[in-house]
Design a protein around this motif. Structure first.
Motif, mmCIF file in Angstrom:
data_model
loop_
_atom_site.group_PDB
_atom_site.id
_atom_site.type_symbol
_atom_site.label_atom_id
_atom_site.label_comp_id
_atom_site.label_asym_id
_atom_site.label_seq_id
_atom_site.Cartn_x
_atom_site.Cartn_y
_atom_site.Cartn_z
ATOM 1 N N ARG A 27 -86.384 73.479 49.027
ATOM 2 C CA ARG A 27 -85.058 73.654 48.429
ATOM 3 C C ARG A 27 -83.946 73.432 49.457
ATOM 4 O O ARG A 27 -82.826 73.028 49.101
ATOM 5 C CB ARG A 27 -84.948 75.059 47.834
ATOM 6 C CG ARG A 27 -83.557 75.417 47.323
ATOM 7 C CD ARG A 27 -83.503 76.851 46.830
ATOM 8 N NE ARG A 27 -84.046 77.005 45.498
ATOM 9 C CZ ARG A 27 -83.352 76.902 44.375
ATOM 10 N NH1 ARG A 27 -82.065 76.617 44.430
ATOM 11 N NH2 ARG A 27 -83.914 77.077 43.209
ATOM 12 N N TYR A 293 -88.686 80.434 44.328
ATOM 13 C CA TYR A 293 -87.283 80.033 44.453
ATOM 14 C C TYR A 293 -87.122 78.958 45.531
ATOM 15 O O TYR A 293 -86.379 77.989 45.353
ATOM 16 C CB TYR A 293 -86.432 81.252 44.775
ATOM 17 C CG TYR A 293 -84.960 80.936 44.879
ATOM 18 C CD1 TYR A 293 -84.180 80.727 43.734
ATOM 19 C CD2 TYR A 293 -84.339 80.837 46.122
ATOM 20 C CE1 TYR A 293 -82.833 80.436 43.829
ATOM 21 C CE2 TYR A 293 -82.989 80.545 46.218
ATOM 22 C CZ TYR A 293 -82.246 80.344 45.072
ATOM 23 O OH TYR A 293 -80.916 80.040 45.181
ATOM 24 N N ASP A 296 -88.011 75.836 43.949
ATOM 25 C CA ASP A 296 -87.293 75.538 42.709
ATOM 26 C C ASP A 296 -88.255 75.331 41.541
ATOM 27 O O ASP A 296 -88.135 74.386 40.757
ATOM 28 C CB ASP A 296 -86.415 74.294 42.897
ATOM 29 C CG ASP A 296 -85.244 74.263 41.927
ATOM 30 O OD1 ASP A 296 -84.940 75.315 41.355
ATOM 31 O OD2 ASP A 296 -84.658 73.187 41.744
ATOM 32 N N LEU A 333 -84.439 81.050 37.947
ATOM 33 C CA LEU A 333 -85.550 80.114 37.713
ATOM 34 C C LEU A 333 -85.961 80.071 36.243
ATOM 35 O O LEU A 333 -86.577 79.104 35.792
ATOM 36 C CB LEU A 333 -86.765 80.498 38.571
ATOM 37 C CG LEU A 333 -86.595 80.336 40.079
ATOM 38 C CD1 LEU A 333 -87.812 80.884 40.801
ATOM 39 C CD2 LEU A 333 -86.387 78.864 40.447
#
Length: 335
Positions: A27, A293, A296, A333
């Motif tokens: 990310r 996270y 992603d 998410l």
């Protein structure tokens, strides 16, 4: 690892891989200082960008990593400290700034979460970890926390030895360095060690609301089980797990392996979500949420909404900030 259930995966990372893998997560591959957009209503954010830029420039100007380079870097200004500590709430872009600092500094350098760093010491041993990292210009540590006495003694000593060797350290946390461990263990018994470590950092505050929820709608409601299965079936590369079974499986894997656990996964589907039954399970879910996270990876659930993952009692305890960060990230998410 092609299993369609996370609970069936058995991630394994060799010790040498742990060092090579110490880079920002996907990310944050392309983030830079110029891509951070300070909130005009929060002047501390623009100030934090300037502080991180200056820190990166000072670390980069150290040049040679030998004793002469270390001497030059340390002599830049009498009040310069070897560490930069970004303190603030969740969702204000601290990890963006940490990764940008890492990208701005030439190697050798390392980046990892706090739990990945402690696992590295467990895998290599303390002396070998110090040996491998002592030649680095920069060590970046995300999600810095002291959860127990063992971590406290280990990390305070590690930072002392690395900074003495000329390594600069940048870190992010939701807790001021001299307040680490409060509400989790008898931190007062380790006050000298904690304060000694804290003295090596310049603290930069980053204020503001959680950007992940700025003007965005609430999380979607949980799906019916049939709809969840249909979504999984229609998403190549996704996984579908019973929530309780996944919680049991996570107990068999060190949290530093959760990134490898979800590598290559396109989406995660969890059926029968309910509040975490105890603190140990809750903290594993926090670590898993962070790795999802980082990559992603979308999340869809049935059962209880993700905002109910942690009980009111948990949210009143010493890990409140961790749990709120996890909810923020998982809800983002699930959109």
């Amino acid at each position: 690892m092609s299993a369609t259930r996370l609970a069936d995966r058995t991630p394994h990372v060799e010790a040498d891989e742990l060092v090579a893998a110490m880079v920002p997560p996907p990310r944050f591959d392309r983030v830079r200082f110029d891509t951070y957009l300070p909130n005009p209503d929060e002047p501390s954010q623009a100030a934090a960008v300037r502080a991180c830029r200056e820190f990166a420039e000072r670390v980069s100007a150290g040049g040679d990593r030998g004793w002469l380079g270390s001497l030059f870097k340390r002599s830049a200004r009498p009040d310069d400290k070897p560490g930069l500590y970004l303190d603030g709430g969740f969702g204000v872009g601290k990890t963006h700034l940490l990764a940008s600092t890492w990208h701005a500094v030439p190697g050798p350098k390392a980046y990892g979460t706090f739990v990945e760093l402690t696992n590295l010491v467990g895998a290599l041993g303390f002396a070998e970890t110090v040996r491998r990292l002592s030649g680095h210009r920069l060590l970046a540590i995300d999600e810095f926390e002291l959860d127990d006495p063992g971590d406290t003694m280990l990390v305070t000593r590690l930072i002392k030895e690395l900074t003495a060797a000329g390594v600069s350290v940048a870190a992010t946390s939701n807790t001021l360095p001299d307040k680490l461990g409060e509400g989790r263990f008898a931190a007062a018994d380790f006050l000298r060690e904690i304060q000694s470590m804290a003295a090596r950092f310049t603290v930069v505050r980053v204020d503001g609301p959680d950007y992940r929820h700025r003007g965005l709608p609430d999380a979607p409601p949980p799906l019916a089980d049939d709809d969840l299965r249909a979504r999984h079936a229609g998403t190549p590369g996704s996984t579908l797990d019973d929530f309780a079974e996944l919680c049991r499986a996570l107990a068999r894997i060190h949290p530093s392996g959760y990134g490898r656990l979800v590598d290559g996964v396109t989406a995660v589907h969890l059926s029968g979500v309910r509040p975490a039954p105890d603190q140990a399970v809750a903290l594993r879910l926090v670590a898993l949420g962070d790795r999802l996270y980082d990559r992603d990876i979308p999340v869809a659930v049935s059962g209880e909404p993700l905002s109910e993952l942690f009980t009111d009692e948990m949210l009143r305890g010493g890990y409140r900030k961790k749990y709120l960060r996890a909810i923020s990230r998982l809800v983002a998410l699930s959109r």
